[in-house]
Every structure is written in C-alpha cells, then in structure tokens.
Design an enzyme around this catalytic site. Structure first.
Site, PDB file in Angstrom:
ATOM      1  N   CYS A 103      -0.541   2.902 -10.350  1.00  0.00           N
ATOM      2  CA  CYS A 103      -1.498   2.088  -9.590  1.00  0.00           C
ATOM      3  C   CYS A 103      -2.939   2.354  -9.999  1.00  0.00           C
ATOM      4  O   CYS A 103      -3.568   1.497 -10.618  1.00  0.00           O
ATOM      5  CB  CYS A 103      -1.308   2.333  -8.101  1.00  0.00           C
ATOM      6  SG  CYS A 103       0.219   1.595  -7.520  1.00  0.00           S
ATOM      7  N   PHE A 137       0.819  -1.224   0.000  1.00  0.00           N
ATOM      8  CA  PHE A 137       0.000   0.000   0.000  1.00  0.00           C
ATOM      9  C   PHE A 137       0.850   1.270   0.000  1.00  0.00           C
ATOM     10  O   PHE A 137       0.335   2.356   0.203  1.00  0.00           O
ATOM     11  CB  PHE A 137      -0.939   0.014   1.211  1.00  0.00           C
ATOM     12  CG  PHE A 137      -1.908  -1.143   1.230  1.00  0.00           C
ATOM     13  CD1 PHE A 137      -3.009  -1.144   0.385  1.00  0.00           C
ATOM     14  CD2 PHE A 137      -1.700  -2.233   2.056  1.00  0.00           C
ATOM     15  CE1 PHE A 137      -3.897  -2.212   0.369  1.00  0.00           C
ATOM     16  CE2 PHE A 137      -2.585  -3.308   2.058  1.00  0.00           C
ATOM     17  CZ  PHE A 137      -3.685  -3.299   1.210  1.00  0.00           C
TER      18      PHE A 137
HETATM   19  P1  NAD Z   1       8.522  -1.160 -11.514  1.00  0.00           P
HETATM   20  O1  NAD Z   1       8.282  -1.200 -12.980  1.00  0.00           O
HETATM   21  O2  NAD Z   1       9.083   0.051 -10.901  1.00  0.00           O
HETATM   22  O3  NAD Z   1       9.420  -2.405 -11.083  1.00  0.00           O
HETATM   23  C1  NAD Z   1       9.242  -3.695 -11.537  1.00  0.00           C
HETATM   24  C2  NAD Z   1      10.612  -4.356 -11.644  1.00  0.00           C
HETATM   25  O4  NAD Z   1      10.426  -5.734 -11.944  1.00  0.00           O
HETATM   26  C3  NAD Z   1      11.480  -3.778 -12.778  1.00  0.00           C
HETATM   27  O5  NAD Z   1      12.720  -3.362 -12.246  1.00  0.00           O
HETATM   28  C4  NAD Z   1      11.633  -4.934 -13.751  1.00  0.00           C
HETATM   29  O6  NAD Z   1      12.889  -4.932 -14.406  1.00  0.00           O
HETATM   30  C5  NAD Z   1      11.469  -6.131 -12.818  1.00  0.00           C
HETATM   31  N1  NAD Z   1      11.074  -7.355 -13.522  1.00  0.00           N
HETATM   32  C6  NAD Z   1      10.091  -7.507 -14.444  1.00  0.00           C
HETATM   33  N2  NAD Z   1      10.033  -8.793 -14.830  1.00  0.00           N
HETATM   34  C7  NAD Z   1      10.977  -9.454 -14.144  1.00  0.00           C
HETATM   35  C8  NAD Z   1      11.406 -10.806 -14.113  1.00  0.00           C
HETATM   36  N3  NAD Z   1      10.827 -11.739 -14.896  1.00  0.00           N
HETATM   37  N4  NAD Z   1      12.418 -11.146 -13.293  1.00  0.00           N
HETATM   38  C9  NAD Z   1      13.007 -10.213 -12.512  1.00  0.00           C
HETATM   39  N5  NAD Z   1      12.660  -8.921 -12.490  1.00  0.00           N
HETATM   40  C10 NAD Z   1      11.651  -8.543 -13.307  1.00  0.00           C
HETATM   41  O7  NAD Z   1       7.088  -1.491 -10.866  1.00  0.00           O
HETATM   42  P2  NAD Z   1       6.600  -1.079  -9.401  1.00  0.00           P
HETATM   43  O8  NAD Z   1       6.060   0.296  -9.424  1.00  0.00           O
HETATM   44  O9  NAD Z   1       7.648  -1.454  -8.417  1.00  0.00           O
HETATM   45  O10 NAD Z   1       5.349  -2.058  -9.238  1.00  0.00           O
HETATM   46  C11 NAD Z   1       5.535  -3.440  -8.992  1.00  0.00           C
HETATM   47  C12 NAD Z   1       4.214  -4.029  -8.567  1.00  0.00           C
HETATM   48  O11 NAD Z   1       3.770  -3.431  -7.349  1.00  0.00           O
HETATM   49  C13 NAD Z   1       3.080  -3.784  -9.562  1.00  0.00           C
HETATM   50  O12 NAD Z   1       2.231  -4.900  -9.528  1.00  0.00           O
HETATM   51  C14 NAD Z   1       2.370  -2.575  -8.998  1.00  0.00           C
HETATM   52  O13 NAD Z   1       1.026  -2.521  -9.383  1.00  0.00           O
HETATM   53  C15 NAD Z   1       2.498  -2.821  -7.512  1.00  0.00           C
HETATM   54  N6  NAD Z   1       2.437  -1.625  -6.671  1.00  0.00           N
HETATM   55  C16 NAD Z   1       3.065  -0.498  -7.072  1.00  0.00           C
HETATM   56  C17 NAD Z   1       3.025   0.619  -6.242  1.00  0.00           C
HETATM   57  C18 NAD Z   1       3.698   1.904  -6.674  1.00  0.00           C
HETATM   58  O14 NAD Z   1       3.404   2.930  -6.041  1.00  0.00           O
HETATM   59  N7  NAD Z   1       4.556   1.911  -7.678  1.00  0.00           N
HETATM   60  C19 NAD Z   1       2.354   0.572  -5.016  1.00  0.00           C
HETATM   61  C20 NAD Z   1       1.743  -0.615  -4.628  1.00  0.00           C
HETATM   62  C21 NAD Z   1       1.792  -1.715  -5.475  1.00  0.00           C
END
Ligand code: NAD
Length: 449
Positions: free
Chosen positions: A275, A167
């Site tokens: 999000c 969150f």
């Molecule tokens: P992001 O794009 O910043 O990071 C994702 C990372 O995963 C990237 O560095 C990518 O290279 C890596 N990745 C992708 N496929 C991969 C694989 N097969 N093996 C290893 N690494 C891999 O995304 P984020 O903002 O960190 O979001 C991640 C998740 O968390 C999403 O589901 C998002 O909805 C959720 N989320 C995000 C937030 C936010 O504020 N950004 C908040 C809560 C939940």
C-alpha cells in the site's frame, strides 16, 4: 423489469455478491461479507489460487482468515470460482478487489480494473451495484462507468458505480473488517447508497458518504499522511543519532499530544508493503498530472529510501568490511502478522548486504517460502534460509532484526550470544530491550536510540 429488480434489491437484507480478486483484500472481504449473512462468490482469474481455495487452502497467511473462510464455505455462503462471467451474472452487487500495481513511472497500472470492467459489461444482465474496493487514482470511477457503458451488451440495463476504499491492515485484516474505523462510500445515487448501507448494516461504525472522486481521494490522502508520519519520525531518528537523543522518548513525548497521536511514530528501517510505497508514488504522479507538484511526498519517499541505506551503513560502521561477514536476518515480511513481502524494506537491505558480499542467514516465522521466491534471482550461495532462529545465528557476526514479530522478544538471547561469533545486534525496528541485551554483553545498534 429492471425497475422492478431495483426495487426488490433495495428492500433486501442479504445480497448475492461477487467479489473479483481473491487476494489479501478480496478474500478477507469475501469471507467477512459471508459472515455478515450475504451469499458470496469470490472469483479470480488465477486458476491455481481458486483450485487451492476450493480445497480450503489459503495462498497467504492472515491471522483468523482460514477459519473464517472455512465457516463461510461450511454454511454455504461462500464459494470460489474462476468463472467471472457466471459470478457476475448471478450477483446483484460486485466488489472489484483486483491488484493495482505500480508502473515504472510510479503511475498505477489499471489494466486489471479495465479488464474486469469489460467482463462486467459483457455480463450485465440486470441492475447491479459495482464497487471499487481496489485502491485507485481519483477519476477511476468515471472511467469504470464509461467503460461498462461503452461495452455493455444489453443497452437498457442500468448500473451504479460506488467507491468504497479499503482500510484494512494486513496482520489484523479480519479484525479490521469487523471493526472498521469508518466506512467511506463514494456514491452517485441514493439507491446505491441504500444498498451499501444495507450490506454493512451490522458493522457499527461511522459511515461517511461522499461523491466518488472524494472517496477515491480519501484513500490516497490517508496512506500519504501515514507515510508522512513515518518518514517524519525517521527524519527525527537521524537527528537523534546526531544529537545523542532518544527517538523513542521523543515519539512518546509527541504522541501524548492528542493532536499528534502515538500511532505511526515508530522509527525504523522504513515502510513497505503493497500500500504505502505504491500509493504515495501514485499520488505524486496523479497530483503532477492534475497540475500540483506534491514535493512533500517526494521527500517522504526519499527519506524512506535513505533509511534503509542508513541502516546498512550503521552495520558497516561496526563490522567494517562486510565481505564474508555472517549476518543473520530475522524478519522478512514488511510487517509482523503477515507473510507478505511486497516492497518489504528487507528486500533492499538484503540486496545491499549481498552486494557487499556478506553471507546471509534468513529467518522469519511466516515468510521463508515467500523469501525463497523473492530472492531466487540473487546469488543464492550467499543466502541460506532457516526454519528456526537458533540455527540461523550460529557463527554469525551480526543479528539484524527487520520486522517486529512478537516472538523475537521471547528469544533466548543468552543462547543466541553463545552461538554467535561476534555479538552485534542491529535492531532495525527499535524493538528489542536494548538495556537487557547490553547487560548480556551484546553490542546493540538501533535507529535514533
Ligand atoms: P493481491 O495481489 O493480493 O490480490 C489481487 C488479486 O486479483 C489476485 O489474486 C489476482 O489474481 C486477482 N486478479 C488480478 N486481475 C484479475 C482479473 N482481471 N480478474 C480476476 N482476478 C484478477 O492484492 P491485494 O493486496 O488484495 O490488493 C488489491 C487492491 O486493494 C489493491 O488496489 C490494493 O492497493 C488495495 N488494498 C490493499 C490492501 C492490503 O493491505 N493489501 C489494503 C487496502 C487496499
């Protein structure tokens, strides 16, 4: 042997943890868990990112994160690697924090989650707890379990799946990690619950334990509700404009009611980020698949989209023809405190202004680098990027504010007025002091204000 491992694991205080994904969530969670005393390897399949992280160079801006990462590395509790297999083998607990981007039809692209599950399966050498941190549609936990069971090489090694939705808010992600409003644990075994409780034991907050499907649904329900609140107040802002009322005061009057609350009642150009937009799309899609037409959310999405064109129309009303009008745009990230521009309202608004052939002068305290990448496909002659605000407004007809960075309130508006050709301020966040600006001679337009 596996049973012995499980018992040893349950009695541990600190764990060997692998966080897969070094993005906005994964990196914060990695550094946060390291600070809590765990030994964390943060792995990512983006080699460039890992090379930079090994040099302690972060690929995005998040207040307080760099020093937290440095501390973890210095204490020998935080490592970075692109070797997923090794990371998995050497850990007892695995957090999956990879991206779950939207597909064209609004559903979630779960390719990365599935890929990671197969790598986990191949390297499952002992009992492990596998935690979904990424935001995923309900029933993903079942698919994770099914996939790992199907592809695991060592058939006698067991594992548990947990849904532990995140969150945190970008811009205050580090604070949020250590001060969570609650921790939701969707578990299927008491062992996994005990391990998760031990991992988070130093965080003082409410722990809500549910089944996996419920935990997955909580995350989507939360984001959809927040988006609904924002679209609700945005709809009210339109009525305020028509009725000559002030949406700021309406929101205040509503927010004082404890059943409503003040948060997320800020009218503006709409919500963005990685999000809310994609998660409401996913929830609409998922509900439809399950047999429910979530028409309320469809309207929430529509109102959000309309808010951006409404804002551009307001600028047009003042400046008439936009062709060759010089417009400074301050604030490009989807919210202050981050350089993240994913699904930022600034993108649609800037694209509309470019379509109208306006000349744009962009400034943001953090996301100019990101903006150059995002707008590289647009008619670049029409867009110029600035490292400081005063050069950006020189000769402009309008200053358009799209993100409420605190520093914008400290700008010298007298100086800005003297630099502009025509002094229109279009405040897309109702953030600036309207009265003060009008006293200085600006023409001010806000939203429902
Ligand atoms: P992001 O794009 O910043 O990071 C994702 C990372 O995963 C990237 O560095 C990518 O290279 C890596 N990745 C992708 N496929 C991969 C694989 N097969 N093996 C290893 N690494 C891999 O995304 P984020 O903002 O960190 O979001 C991640 C998740 O968390 C999403 O589901 C998002 O909805 C959720 N989320 C995000 C937030 C936010 O504020 N950004 C908040 C809560 C939940």
């Amino acid at each position: 042997m596996d049973l012995k491992n499980k018992l040893l694991l349950e009695n541990k205080k600190n764990f060997n943890i692998c966080v897969i994904g070094a993005g906005h969530v994964g990196l914060v969670v990695s550094a946060g868990l390291a600070k809590l005393g765990h030994k964390v390897v943060c792995v990512d399949n983006n080699r460039k990112k890992i090379v930079l992280l090994k040099r302690l160079s972060l690929t995005f801006f998040e207040p307080g994160l760099e020093s937290l990462v440095r501390e973890g590395v210095k204490r020998g509790r935080l490592y970075f690697s692109y070797n997923l297999a090794e990371g998995i083998k050497n850990s007892e607990v695995i957090f999956i924090a990879v991206g779950t981007p939207p597909k064209e039809d609004g559903s979630v692209d779960l390719t990365s989650i599935e890929n990671v599950c197969r790598v986990i399966a191949r390297n499952l050498n002992s009992y492990k707890v596998i935690i979904e941190k990424s935001t995923v549609p309900v029933h993903t936990g079942e698919k994770v379990k099914e996939t790992i069971s199907r592809y695991k090489k060592k058939k006698n090694v067991s594992f548990d799946v947990v849904s532990n939705p995140e969150f945190l808010r970008e811009g205050s992600a580090v604070y949020d990690f250590f001060n969570p409003s609650r921790i939701v644990l969707g578990v299927e075994s008491q062992r996994a619950e005990r391990i998760l409780r031990a991992i988070y034991k130093n965080l003082k907050t409410t722990l809500l334990v549910t089944d996996i499907n419920t935990a997955e649904l909580i995350k989507h329900a939360c984001n959809s509700f927040l988006a609904t609140k924002l679209s609700f107040i945005n709809a009210i802002s339109r009525i305020c404009d028509l009725a000559g009322a002030n949406v700021e005061r309406v929101a205040e009057g509503m927010g004082l009611d404890p059943r409503i609350g003040r948060d997320f009642l800020k009218a503006g150009v709409g919500f963005g980020g990685f999000c809310l937009p994609k998660d409401i799309d996913a929830f609409i899609h998922l509900s439809e698949k399950l047999g429910y037409n979530f028409s309320l959310l469809k309207e929430v999405k529509k109102i959000n989209q309309e808010q951006k064109s409404y804002f551009v129309e307001k600028i047009k009303e003042c400046l008439w023809v936009l062709k060759d009008k010089r417009i400074a745009v301050f604030g490009l990230s989807f919210k202050p405190g981050t350089d993240d521009m994913r699904f930022s309202p600034s993108i649609d608004i800037i694209e509309s202004l470019v379509k109208e052939k306006a000349l744009l002068f962009l400034y943001d305290p953090q996301s100019i680098g990101e903006a150059k990448r995002v707008f590289s496909g647009l008619a670049t002659k029409k867009i110029k990027f600035f490292k400081e605000p005063y050069s950006a407004v020189k000769g402009c007809d309008c200053l358009c504010l799209l993100t409420e960075w605190e520093e914008f309130n400290r700008l010298n508006f007298k100086k800005i007025k003297s630099l502009m050709r025509y002094s229109l301020i279009a405040d897309g966040r109702n953030f600036l002091d309207k009265e003060k600006l009008e006293k200085l001679g600006f023409k001010y337009i806000g939203i429902g204000r």
